[in-house]
Design a protein around this motif. Structure first.
Motif, short mmCIF file in Angstrom:
data_model
loop_
_atom_site.label_atom_id
_atom_site.label_comp_id
_atom_site.label_asym_id
_atom_site.label_seq_id
_atom_site.Cartn_x
_atom_site.Cartn_y
_atom_site.Cartn_z
N MET A 196 19.98 40.91 18.77
CA MET A 196 19.56 41.36 20.09
C MET A 196 20.34 40.64 21.19
O MET A 196 20.59 41.20 22.26
CB MET A 196 18.06 41.13 20.27
N ASP A 197 20.75 39.43 20.92
CA ASP A 197 21.65 38.72 21.84
C ASP A 197 22.96 39.51 21.98
O ASP A 197 23.44 39.75 23.09
CB ASP A 197 21.91 37.31 21.30
N THR A 200 22.47 42.72 23.89
CA THR A 200 22.36 42.47 25.32
C THR A 200 23.73 42.20 25.93
O THR A 200 24.05 42.67 27.03
CB THR A 200 21.42 41.29 25.60
N HIS A 201 24.57 41.43 25.22
CA HIS A 201 25.94 41.22 25.69
C HIS A 201 26.64 42.56 25.91
O HIS A 201 27.28 42.80 26.94
CB HIS A 201 26.74 40.42 24.65
N GLU A 204 24.92 44.75 28.84
CA GLU A 204 25.22 44.23 30.18
C GLU A 204 26.71 44.37 30.50
O GLU A 204 27.08 44.67 31.65
CB GLU A 204 24.76 42.78 30.32
N VAL A 262 28.40 39.38 32.46
CA VAL A 262 27.04 39.88 32.26
C VAL A 262 26.31 39.81 33.60
O VAL A 262 26.92 39.55 34.63
CB VAL A 262 26.31 39.08 31.17
N ILE A 265 20.08 39.81 33.46
CA ILE A 265 19.37 39.51 32.21
C ILE A 265 19.79 38.14 31.70
O ILE A 265 18.96 37.32 31.29
CB ILE A 265 19.61 40.61 31.16
N HIS A 266 21.09 37.88 31.73
CA HIS A 266 21.57 36.59 31.27
C HIS A 266 21.25 35.47 32.26
O HIS A 266 20.96 34.34 31.85
CB HIS A 266 23.08 36.66 31.02
N MET A 284 16.88 36.97 25.36
CA MET A 284 17.61 38.22 25.60
C MET A 284 16.82 39.43 25.10
O MET A 284 16.74 40.47 25.78
CB MET A 284 18.96 38.18 24.90
N ALA A 285 16.22 39.29 23.93
CA ALA A 285 15.44 40.40 23.37
C ALA A 285 14.28 40.77 24.29
O ALA A 285 14.03 41.95 24.56
CB ALA A 285 14.91 40.01 21.98
N LEU A 288 15.72 42.23 27.87
CA LEU A 288 16.65 43.37 27.88
C LEU A 288 16.05 44.65 28.46
O LEU A 288 16.62 45.23 29.40
CB LEU A 288 17.21 43.61 26.48
N ILE A 330 15.12 51.15 22.87
CA ILE A 330 15.21 49.69 22.82
C ILE A 330 13.82 49.07 22.65
O ILE A 330 13.64 48.14 21.85
CB ILE A 330 15.91 49.16 24.08
#
Length: 391
Positions: A196-197, A200-201, A204, A262, A265-266, A284-285, A288, A330
């Motif tokens: 999930m990290d 998200t990368h 984003e 990013v 979120i980050h 991140m999960a 997101l 998601i």
């Protein structure tokens, strides 16, 4: 992409395969490395993964030294300890074997060694480095951070209670070795969090202000590979094809966001980690879907396009609300991962306290990632997002 101009930089050599580690000796020779310092953590060592690396070095009579005490959250003190050991044994290169904390520790130590600097705060931020660092080979044992192919490192300053970001092309590893064997023992919950990290990368990177056609291609590849392989690997954790696909996805996402950056979120995720000690992948999960909802006001079409990469062509064509269906997919994925692995999907589950929201929001506003958010965010926006993600 702004003003019809963009830059893309991805010099890290990537070796990927079921036995990619077999090429380690050749890469050391190319880099003229004869006395490496291996950096890892206790978990990697206990899982027996380090033996795969040590066996290759031992059989070829390569002298090496070992630092195996990296904590789950990389810190300035650990970086100093690694740098001191490197100098003590007169090592000539670094081999990072582990996840994001290990890799970021190696990058931080590389700064301290190459610049002979004990106070890394002086070099924190973007583009503060001006010369090549020591050779760095990265062997990831998780499929999430993408740090094996990024120009960034995040290191905790425990005394000040903040996370220090470092960003420079000089931090890019020389070689990344993606060997399917290195992630086979990753537990389901950690597999889910790190994937999930990476997702998200990728998402984003696809939505942020500095996106470009080349970074988009890496983002899309990562999103497809994660959506097609994550749930399968939870059911079949020893499947080397699935593991390799997730490893490649992580690296693709890392290359994407290293060039496009990013967003919010980050920025919030870094702050949640610093204040509440939530592991980055879990943060991140949780954040997101809420971050994507926040982006809807400016990026509805791009968010709708994500549906094609997260599902299939028929679902995309038949959808009457593509952006809404993207977010639903998601959320459904997170719910399934929660049921199958115990992955927390709310800030409350992750142990975040509401009384810390104000501090988290203030830190988030000063995080460099927020600069590239496609939607302007103030403190109230961040507090609202935190409340939405709480339960």
């Amino acid at each position: 992409m702004k003003n019809n101009y963009f830059e893309f930089h991805a010099p890290t050599k990537i070796l990927a395969g079921f036995d990619a580690l077999d090429n380690l000796l050749f890469e050391l020779e190319v880099l003229h490395c004869k006395n490496p310092l291996i950096i890892t953590d206790y978990g990697v060592k206990q899982a027996g993964l380090l033996k795969l690396v040590e066996k290759i070095l031992f059989e070829q009579n390569i002298n090496y030294h070992l630092f195996d005490n990296v904590p789950p959250d990389s810190s300035l003190e650990t970086v100093k300890d690694v740098a001191n050991q490197f100098k003590m044994y007169q090592c000539d290169c670094l081999i990072a074997v582990g996840g994001g904390s290990v890799i970021d520790t190696a990058k931080g130590a590389n700064i301290a060694i190459s610049y002979n600097e004990n106070d890394l705060i002086k070099l924190a931020g973007a583009d503060r480095l001006d010369k090549k660092t020591k050779p760095l080979i990265v062997i990831p044992t998780t499929s999430g951070t993408g740090s094996e192919a990024t120009l960034v490192a995040v290191i905790s300053d425990e005394k000040r209670g903040v996370k220090l970001p470092f960003a420079s092309n000089f931090l890019l590893p020389d070689v990344a070795i993606l060997d399917a064997r290195m992630t086979e023992t990753l537990p389901p919950k950690l597999t889910a969090a790190t994937a999930m990290d990476a997702l998200t990368h990728a998402i984003e990177a696809y939505l942020c202000l500095q996106k470009n056609p080349i970074s988009d291609s890496f983002s899309i590849t990562a999103i497809k590979l994660i959506s097609q392989n994550l749930l399968k690997v939870i059911e079949k954790p020893k499947d080397k094809y699935l593991r390799l696909n997730l490893a490649v996805a992580s690296t693709c996402a890392g290359i994407a966001f290293s060039n496009s950056m990013v967003g919010i979120i980050h920025a919030i995720g870094h702050s949640v980690g610093a204040v509440s000690k939530v592991p980055h992948g879990i943060a991140m999960a949780i954040l997101l879907p809420h971050g994507i909802e926040f982006y809807l006001q400016n990026k509805k079409e791009d968010i709708g396009n994500l549906l094609l990469f997260l599902s299939d062509e028929n679902s995309f064509i038949s959808s009457q609300d593509k952006s809404g269906d993207t977010i639903k997919i998601i959320k459904d994925l997170l719910k399934t991962l929660n049921e199958k692995t115990g992955l927390p999907i709310t800030l409350k589950e992750a142990g975040v306290k509401k009384e810390d929201f104000n501090k988290i929001a203030e830190l988030s506003l000063n995080d460099g990632a927020i600069t590239f958010s496609p939607v302007y965010a103030d403190k109230n926006n961040i507090l609202q997002l935190l409340n939405e993600a709480y339960e």
